[in-house]
Design a protein around this motif. Structure first.
Motif, PDB file in Angstrom:
ATOM      1  N   GLY A   1      44.761  61.270  50.713  1.00 51.07           N
ATOM      2  CA  GLY A   1      43.363  61.531  50.962  1.00 51.07           C
ATOM      3  C   GLY A   1      42.783  60.508  51.927  1.00 51.07           C
ATOM      4  O   GLY A   1      43.509  59.706  52.542  1.00 51.07           O
ATOM      5  N   PRO A   2      41.468  60.431  52.058  1.00 51.34           N
ATOM      6  CA  PRO A   2      40.836  59.512  53.003  1.00 51.34           C
ATOM      7  C   PRO A   2      40.978  58.071  52.532  1.00 51.34           C
ATOM      8  O   PRO A   2      41.093  57.808  51.342  1.00 51.34           O
ATOM      9  CB  PRO A   2      39.369  59.964  52.989  1.00 51.34           C
ATOM     10  N   PRO A   3      41.008  57.103  53.459  1.00 45.66           N
ATOM     11  CA  PRO A   3      41.092  55.692  53.058  1.00 45.66           C
ATOM     12  C   PRO A   3      39.839  55.288  52.304  1.00 45.66           C
ATOM     13  O   PRO A   3      38.755  55.809  52.551  1.00 45.66           O
ATOM     14  CB  PRO A   3      41.201  54.953  54.392  1.00 45.66           C
ATOM     15  N   PRO A   4      39.971  54.384  51.326  1.00 39.04           N
ATOM     16  CA  PRO A   4      38.786  53.965  50.555  1.00 39.04           C
ATOM     17  C   PRO A   4      37.773  53.262  51.443  1.00 39.04           C
ATOM     18  O   PRO A   4      38.126  52.501  52.341  1.00 39.04           O
ATOM     19  CB  PRO A   4      39.366  52.997  49.513  1.00 39.04           C
TER      20      PRO A   4
ATOM     21  N   LEU B   1      35.716  49.695  47.576  1.00 38.53           N
ATOM     22  CA  LEU B   1      36.477  48.479  47.317  1.00 38.53           C
ATOM     23  C   LEU B   1      35.620  47.439  46.613  1.00 38.53           C
ATOM     24  O   LEU B   1      36.069  46.768  45.678  1.00 38.53           O
ATOM     25  CB  LEU B   1      37.028  47.919  48.633  1.00 38.53           C
ATOM     26  N   ARG B   2      34.400  47.287  47.061  1.00 34.81           N
ATOM     27  CA  ARG B   2      33.498  46.339  46.407  1.00 34.81           C
ATOM     28  C   ARG B   2      33.221  46.745  44.965  1.00 34.81           C
ATOM     29  O   ARG B   2      33.157  45.895  44.066  1.00 34.81           O
ATOM     30  CB  ARG B   2      32.188  46.259  47.180  1.00 34.81           C
ATOM     31  N   ARG B   3      33.098  48.039  44.759  1.00 32.95           N
ATOM     32  CA  ARG B   3      32.826  48.509  43.404  1.00 32.95           C
ATOM     33  C   ARG B   3      34.017  48.228  42.490  1.00 32.95           C
ATOM     34  O   ARG B   3      33.842  47.789  41.351  1.00 32.95           O
ATOM     35  CB  ARG B   3      32.523  49.995  43.434  1.00 32.95           C
ATOM     36  N   ARG B   4      35.219  48.475  42.986  1.00 30.15           N
ATOM     37  CA  ARG B   4      36.410  48.190  42.184  1.00 30.15           C
ATOM     38  C   ARG B   4      36.516  46.688  41.883  1.00 30.15           C
ATOM     39  O   ARG B   4      36.847  46.288  40.767  1.00 30.15           O
ATOM     40  CB  ARG B   4      37.663  48.655  42.914  1.00 30.15           C
ATOM     41  N   PHE B   5      36.258  45.870  42.901  1.00 29.35           N
ATOM     42  CA  PHE B   5      36.325  44.418  42.712  1.00 29.35           C
ATOM     43  C   PHE B   5      35.292  43.954  41.692  1.00 29.35           C
ATOM     44  O   PHE B   5      35.575  43.104  40.832  1.00 29.35           O
ATOM     45  CB  PHE B   5      36.107  43.721  44.051  1.00 29.35           C
TER      46      PHE B   5
ATOM     47  N   LEU C   1      34.081  45.746  39.234  1.00 31.15           N
ATOM     48  CA  LEU C   1      34.527  46.186  37.922  1.00 31.15           C
ATOM     49  C   LEU C   1      35.611  45.273  37.367  1.00 31.15           C
ATOM     50  O   LEU C   1      35.630  44.959  36.170  1.00 31.15           O
ATOM     51  CB  LEU C   1      35.038  47.625  38.006  1.00 31.15           C
ATOM     52  N   VAL C   2      36.531  44.831  38.250  1.00 31.23           N
ATOM     53  CA  VAL C   2      37.578  43.904  37.815  1.00 31.23           C
ATOM     54  C   VAL C   2      36.964  42.585  37.366  1.00 31.23           C
ATOM     55  O   VAL C   2      37.341  42.025  36.322  1.00 31.23           O
ATOM     56  CB  VAL C   2      38.600  43.684  38.943  1.00 31.23           C
ATOM     57  N   LEU C   3      36.016  42.055  38.136  1.00 28.39           N
ATOM     58  CA  LEU C   3      35.354  40.802  37.759  1.00 28.39           C
ATOM     59  C   LEU C   3      34.595  40.963  36.444  1.00 28.39           C
ATOM     60  O   LEU C   3      34.630  40.069  35.579  1.00 28.39           O
ATOM     61  CB  LEU C   3      34.395  40.362  38.861  1.00 28.39           C
ATOM     62  N   ALA C   4      33.909  42.074  36.295  1.00 27.69           N
ATOM     63  CA  ALA C   4      33.166  42.293  35.051  1.00 27.69           C
ATOM     64  C   ALA C   4      34.114  42.367  33.860  1.00 27.69           C
ATOM     65  O   ALA C   4      33.842  41.803  32.801  1.00 27.69           O
ATOM     66  CB  ALA C   4      32.341  43.572  35.160  1.00 27.69           C
ATOM     67  N   GLY C   5      35.244  43.047  34.050  1.00 25.72           N
ATOM     68  CA  GLY C   5      36.218  43.122  32.957  1.00 25.72           C
ATOM     69  C   GLY C   5      36.802  41.765  32.618  1.00 25.72           C
ATOM     70  O   GLY C   5      36.949  41.415  31.435  1.00 25.72           O
ATOM     71  N   ALA C   6      37.118  40.979  33.665  1.00 26.72           N
ATOM     72  CA  ALA C   6      37.645  39.638  33.417  1.00 26.72           C
ATOM     73  C   ALA C   6      36.612  38.750  32.737  1.00 26.72           C
ATOM     74  O   ALA C   6      36.928  37.979  31.821  1.00 26.72           O
ATOM     75  CB  ALA C   6      38.108  39.008  34.727  1.00 26.72           C
ATOM     76  N   GLY C   7      35.356  38.856  33.181  1.00 24.49           N
ATOM     77  CA  GLY C   7      34.304  38.067  32.547  1.00 24.49           C
ATOM     78  C   GLY C   7      34.094  38.460  31.096  1.00 24.49           C
ATOM     79  O   GLY C   7      33.899  37.596  30.229  1.00 24.49           O
ATOM     80  N   LEU C   8      34.149  39.757  30.817  1.00 23.26           N
ATOM     81  CA  LEU C   8      33.992  40.223  29.438  1.00 23.26           C
ATOM     82  C   LEU C   8      35.143  39.727  28.563  1.00 23.26           C
ATOM     83  O   LEU C   8      34.915  39.257  27.440  1.00 23.26           O
ATOM     84  CB  LEU C   8      33.931  41.748  29.421  1.00 23.26           C
ATOM     85  N   ALA C   9      36.374  39.807  29.095  1.00 25.25           N
ATOM     86  CA  ALA C   9      37.528  39.330  28.326  1.00 25.25           C
ATOM     87  C   ALA C   9      37.452  37.817  28.101  1.00 25.25           C
ATOM     88  O   ALA C   9      37.744  37.317  27.006  1.00 25.25           O
ATOM     89  CB  ALA C   9      38.826  39.695  29.048  1.00 25.25           C
ATOM     90  N   GLY C  10      37.043  37.066  29.154  1.00 26.64           N
ATOM     91  CA  GLY C  10      36.909  35.624  29.013  1.00 26.64           C
ATOM     92  C   GLY C  10      35.829  35.253  28.012  1.00 26.64           C
ATOM     93  O   GLY C  10      36.014  34.346  27.192  1.00 26.64           O
ATOM     94  N   GLY C  11      34.687  35.946  28.081  1.00 31.89           N
ATOM     95  CA  GLY C  11      33.621  35.668  27.120  1.00 31.89           C
ATOM     96  C   GLY C  11      34.037  35.989  25.694  1.00 31.89           C
ATOM     97  O   GLY C  11      33.707  35.244  24.760  1.00 31.89           O
ATOM     98  N   LEU C  12      34.783  37.073  25.519  1.00 34.91           N
ATOM     99  CA  LEU C  12      35.268  37.421  24.184  1.00 34.91           C
ATOM    100  C   LEU C  12      36.242  36.365  23.659  1.00 34.91           C
ATOM    101  O   LEU C  12      36.177  35.973  22.487  1.00 34.91           O
ATOM    102  CB  LEU C  12      35.942  38.792  24.226  1.00 34.91           C
ATOM    103  N   ALA C  13      37.139  35.891  24.551  1.00 34.36           N
ATOM    104  CA  ALA C  13      38.096  34.855  24.143  1.00 34.36           C
ATOM    105  C   ALA C  13      37.372  33.563  23.761  1.00 34.36           C
ATOM    106  O   ALA C  13      37.711  32.914  22.761  1.00 34.36           O
ATOM    107  CB  ALA C  13      39.097  34.595  25.268  1.00 34.36           C
ATOM    108  N   LEU C  14      36.360  33.171  24.554  1.00 36.65           N
ATOM    109  CA  LEU C  14      35.600  31.966  24.228  1.00 36.65           C
ATOM    110  C   LEU C  14      34.861  32.124  22.905  1.00 36.65           C
ATOM    111  O   LEU C  14      34.805  31.190  22.087  1.00 36.65           O
ATOM    112  CB  LEU C  14      34.615  31.657  25.349  1.00 36.65           C
ATOM    113  N   GLY C  15      34.291  33.299  22.686  1.00 35.60           N
ATOM    114  CA  GLY C  15      33.578  33.528  21.437  1.00 35.60           C
ATOM    115  C   GLY C  15      34.489  33.475  20.227  1.00 35.60           C
ATOM    116  O   GLY C  15      34.166  32.842  19.216  1.00 35.60           O
TER     117      GLY C  15
END
Length: 253
Positions: A24-27, A32-36, A38-52
């Motif tokens: 299909g068409p290139p992203p 790309l910014r949206r995916r990045f 989402l990845v940062l938000a997921g990492a932040g959520l996982a890190g916050g959960l681990a700290l908690g």
């Protein structure tokens, strides 16, 4: 015939998408910014959960009651930061749980006479068997002074008296400073003002425990990468730029 080929070609283009290729068409830059993000938000959520979860485990591991050591140690050490710590350490010394007592991190304005005045009835122990350290300014300095004191006296075991919330970080620093073969016996002091079971009901207790948890994590990470606290640039930084080895007067007996 040409019409059939054209139809098949058009169908093939429809299969592959507007871009003419199977992917299909290139992203776009926005996707790309949206995916990045989402990845940062997921990492932040996982890190916050681990700290908690780590904080909850930290609080759950704090001592709730004071217990006498099972047996005597060579020496006893009290880290300043509360009058009850020194009182408990003096009681251990009077009970024969150590041959000498080191009070580390003493304020320059606190004299031996002042300590004797605050512990009436134990002046003979303070005169004969108590050493005062005026050098240490933080837990790193406490560990360094405890190591020097143990080497000077030839001690292989020590009972450590400090608050229950401060004990985990103290043990990390001592484990890093002392060589193998030394035995550290924790004697946590339980303060009435800090309730680990009801910390969320008291903002001051919550702030204190959260602050101590962060300091514990920093100490744990730092000690994984440095070889010796006396030669650590991080230790000097924590000491506000002062060399850890010389911050006050020598050990006083």
């Amino acid at each position: 015939m040409q019409r059939a080929m054209k139809t098949r070609t058009g169908d093939r283009a429809g299969w592959f998408g507007p871009g003419g290729g199977p992917e299909g068409p290139p992203p776009t830059r926005w996707s790309l910014r949206r995916r990045f993000a989402l990845v940062l938000a997921g990492a932040g959520l996982a890190g916050g959960l681990a700290l908690g979860l780590g904080f909850l485990a930290f609080v759950a591991g704090l001592a709730r009651a004071e217990r006498l050591p099972l047996g005597p140690s060579d020496g006893i050490v009290a880290l300043t930061g509360g009058a009850q710590r020194i009182e408990d350490a003096m009681d251990l010394l009077a009970g024969g749980y150590g041959r000498r007592l080191l009070i580390t991190g003493v304020n320059e304005r606190t004299s031996r006479d002042e300590i004797a005045r605050l512990n009436p009835g134990q002046q003979h122990l303070i005169a004969c068997c108590v050493d005062l350290d005026y050098r240490a300014r933080n837990t790193i300095g406490n560990a360094i002074e405890i190591r020097r004191w143990m080497r000077e006296n030839g001690f292989r075991s020590v009972a450590v008296v400090t608050s229950n919330y401060h004990m985990p970080r103290t043990l990390v620093e001592l484990d890093h400073a002392l060589a193998g073969g030394h035995r550290v016996v924790p004697h946590p002091v339980v303060s009435d003002g800090i309730d680990p079971d009801q910390w969320w009901r008291h903002p001051a207790s919550a702030r204190l425990l959260a602050s101590e948890y962060v300091k514990f994590l920093v100490a744990w990470v730092r000690t994984r990468f440095e070889s010796d606290p006396e030669h650590s640039s991080a230790a000097v930084l924590v000491s506000r730029g002062h060399p850890v080895k010389v911050v006050a007067e020598p050990l006083m007996r």
